[in-house]
Design an enzyme around this catalytic site. Structure first.
Site, PDB file in Angstrom:
ATOM      1  CB  SER A  21      -0.868  -0.030   1.267  1.00  0.00           C
ATOM      2  OG  SER A  21      -1.629   1.154   1.368  1.00  0.00           O
ATOM      3  CE  LYS A  27      -4.669   0.005   0.509  1.00  0.00           C
ATOM      4  NZ  LYS A  27      -5.315  -0.838   1.550  1.00  0.00           N
ATOM      5  CE  LYS A  41      -4.135   3.781   2.127  1.00  0.00           C
ATOM      6  NZ  LYS A  41      -5.313   3.195   2.772  1.00  0.00           N
ATOM      7  CG  ASP A  94      -7.868   2.098   0.688  1.00  0.00           C
ATOM      8  OD1 ASP A  94      -9.050   2.489   0.816  1.00  0.00           O
ATOM      9  OD2 ASP A  94      -7.219   1.603   1.634  1.00  0.00           O
ATOM     10  CD  GLU A 141      -8.733  -1.146   0.884  1.00  0.00           C
ATOM     11  OE1 GLU A 141      -7.767  -1.342   0.100  1.00  0.00           O
ATOM     12  OE2 GLU A 141      -8.626  -1.224   2.110  1.00  0.00           O
ATOM     13  CG  ASP A 170     -10.465  -1.183   5.179  1.00  0.00           C
ATOM     14  OD1 ASP A 170     -10.754  -1.568   6.312  1.00  0.00           O
ATOM     15  OD2 ASP A 170      -9.364  -0.612   4.942  1.00  0.00           O
ATOM     16  CE  LYS A 202      -7.073  -2.371   6.897  1.00  0.00           C
ATOM     17  NZ  LYS A 202      -7.311  -0.911   6.895  1.00  0.00           N
ATOM     18  N   GLY A 224      -3.660  -4.182   6.217  1.00  0.00           N
ATOM     19  CA  GLY A 224      -2.595  -3.839   7.156  1.00  0.00           C
ATOM     20  C   GLY A 224      -2.919  -2.549   7.876  1.00  0.00           C
TER      21      GLY A 224
HETATM   22  O1  OSB Z   1      -7.149   1.629   4.644  1.00  0.00           O
HETATM   23  O2  OSB Z   1      -5.951  -0.083   4.416  1.00  0.00           O
HETATM   24  C1  OSB Z   1      -6.119   1.039   4.907  1.00  0.00           C
HETATM   25  C2  OSB Z   1      -3.017   2.114   6.872  1.00  0.00           C
HETATM   26  C3  OSB Z   1      -3.603   2.750   7.954  1.00  0.00           C
HETATM   27  C4  OSB Z   1      -4.972   2.831   8.007  1.00  0.00           C
HETATM   28  C5  OSB Z   1      -5.764   2.295   6.977  1.00  0.00           C
HETATM   29  C6  OSB Z   1      -5.189   1.647   5.911  1.00  0.00           C
HETATM   30  C7  OSB Z   1      -3.778   1.601   5.841  1.00  0.00           C
HETATM   31  C8  OSB Z   1      -3.044   1.012   4.741  1.00  0.00           C
HETATM   32  C9  OSB Z   1      -1.633   0.559   5.035  1.00  0.00           C
HETATM   33  O3  OSB Z   1      -3.448   0.976   3.602  1.00  0.00           O
HETATM   34  C10 OSB Z   1      -1.457  -0.892   4.987  1.00  0.00           C
HETATM   35  C11 OSB Z   1      -0.095  -1.271   5.529  1.00  0.00           C
HETATM   36  O4  OSB Z   1       0.875  -1.152   4.784  1.00  0.00           O
HETATM   37  O5  OSB Z   1      -0.010  -1.678   6.701  1.00  0.00           O
HETATM   38 MG    MG Z   2      -8.347   0.488   3.343  1.00  0.00          MG
END
Ligand code: OSB
Ligand code: MG
Length: 369
Positions: A135, A161, A163, A188, A213, A238, A262, A290
């Site tokens: 991500s 992924k 953002k 995402d 996402e 999510d 998660k 994550g």
């Molecule tokens: O939306 O998946 C998410 C990190 C913090 C809060 C929300 C998210 C995320 C990530 C990071 O996308 C995932 C990672 O590398 O741990």
């Molecule tokens: Mg997410």
């Protein structure tokens, strides 16, 4: 197993780089670690709540409060047949799934250690190697994003992924696609859009993304169903999914075609497996999300990802992407072809660097039966 002692600690750990999403950036993490022991073995868990109430309402401080005053008093001194029986002890406490998951996952580690089996096998997993994605947060420029993607692709990761947020979406997706035409790519939004943005999603629909996402509100499944009806790209939920019941309802409404699981968001391994099963029975693939975890939370994510229906690469990646030094030994490592191998030692399978954890601890509290 007898719950003889529970220790909670707050650690401060600095990410190698800030991580930015549609709701803000973070670099200095406060991590609440849990250690549960039966007098002979110790199990470890991590609270994945963030620093502020932006991804969810929980923070490391709300978790500390709810653990100390409600969750720990409900479990300390109890005899449990199995980690699965934890849920019944805390069913009267509404929400606060990340606080609950810290203890619940520690109990699974302890349970597996008592039984002398690797956690992934106790969970019923079959994937000895899991596929990894990354991500990538919002960057200060498109060039920076493109070079980060190139580095992760070269490191072997199987899915990227990015953002997205208003102003960092269509143009970015277009540019990334132009540079990486075949890359398994997804976006995402962390709930940054509404149905008023439907035309934007129709435009992004042309770029062959694996999924969007959580594009809409963090509690919504109704509007997501409307959006899914109007676009080809699968929606992955999510934030909206906290339980197997939520998953069942979202799938029935066609609000999504994929679910991100998660451990913290759903309260631990038991509910994560229940979501996995509901999705599998409906032909909906899942993947492990994550929360910028330390090695302990990461090790639990690796074990969970061993289950059959975790058939898409998750956001479970190498320790070295986050930390100069991780709190487990060895750190989580990813092969040149983008996979993590399960461990064959009992429990989470990684050893915990107690001395280093002491150095990072800013407060701790011990509860004894
Ligand atoms: O939306 O998946 C998410 C990190 C913090 C809060 C929300 C998210 C995320 C990530 C990071 O996308 C995932 C990672 O590398 O741990
Ligand atoms: Mg997410």
């Amino acid at each position: 197993m007898f719950i003889e002692q529970i220790e909670i600690r707050e650690l401060q750990m600095r990410l190698l780089q800030p991580f930015e999403t549609s709701f803000g950036a973070t670099q200095d993490r406060h991590i609440v670690l849990i250690k549960v022991s039966n007098g002979k073995h110790a199990g470890y868990g991590e609270v994945t709540a963030a620093e502020g109430p932006f991804y969810s309402y929980e923070t490391w401080e709300t978790a500390w409060h709810v653990l100390r005053n409600y969750i720990i008093p409900a479990v300390i001194g109890k005899e449990l047949q199995a980690a699965e029986n934890f849920a019944a002890l805390v069913q009267g406490i509404r929400g606060h799934n990340m606080a609950k998951a810290g203890i619940e996952t520690a109990l699974w580690d302890l349970d597996a250690k008592i039984r002398d089996v690797p956690l992934w096998k106790l969970l019923g997993g079959t994937r000895e190697r899991i596929d990894c994605g990354v991500s990538i947060g919002i960057q200060s420029s498109i060039d920076k994003l493109l070079s980060k993607i190139a580095a992760e692709v070269n490191a072997g990761y199987r899915r990227i992924k990015i953002k997205i947020k208003p102003g960092w979406d269509l143009e970015i997706v277009k540019e990334v696609r132009a540079t990486f035409p075949k890359l398994p790519l997804m976006g995402d939004a962390n709930s940054a859009y509404t149905l008023a943005d439907i035309d934007l999603f129709k435009k992004m629909d042309r770029y062959n993304l694996m999924m969007f996402e959580q594009p809409l509100h963090y509690e919504d499944i109704i509007d997501h169903a409307e959006l899914q009806k109007q676009i080809e790209t699968p929606i992955c939920l999510d934030e909206s999914i906290h339980s197997a019941e939520d998953a069942r309802k979202a799938i029935n409404l066609n609000a999504c075609r994929i679910i991100n699981v998660k451990l913290g968001r759903v309260g631990g391994h038991k509910e994560a497996r229940a979501i996995h099963d509901v999705c599998r029975n409906s032909g909906v693939p899942v993947w492990c999300g994550g929360m910028l975890e330390s090695g302990i939370g990461r090790a639990h994510n690796v074990a969970l990802s061993s289950m059959e229906n975790f058939s898409l690469p998750g956001d479970v990646s190498a320790s070295r992407r986050y930390w100069a030094e991780d709190i487990i030994e060895p750190p989580v490592e990813v092969s040149v072809d983008g996979q993590i191998s399960q461990r064959n030692e009992p429990g989470i399978g990684y050893s915990v660097k107690e001395q280093f954890i002491d150095d990072l601890t800013v407060r701790s509290q011990v509860f004894t039966a």
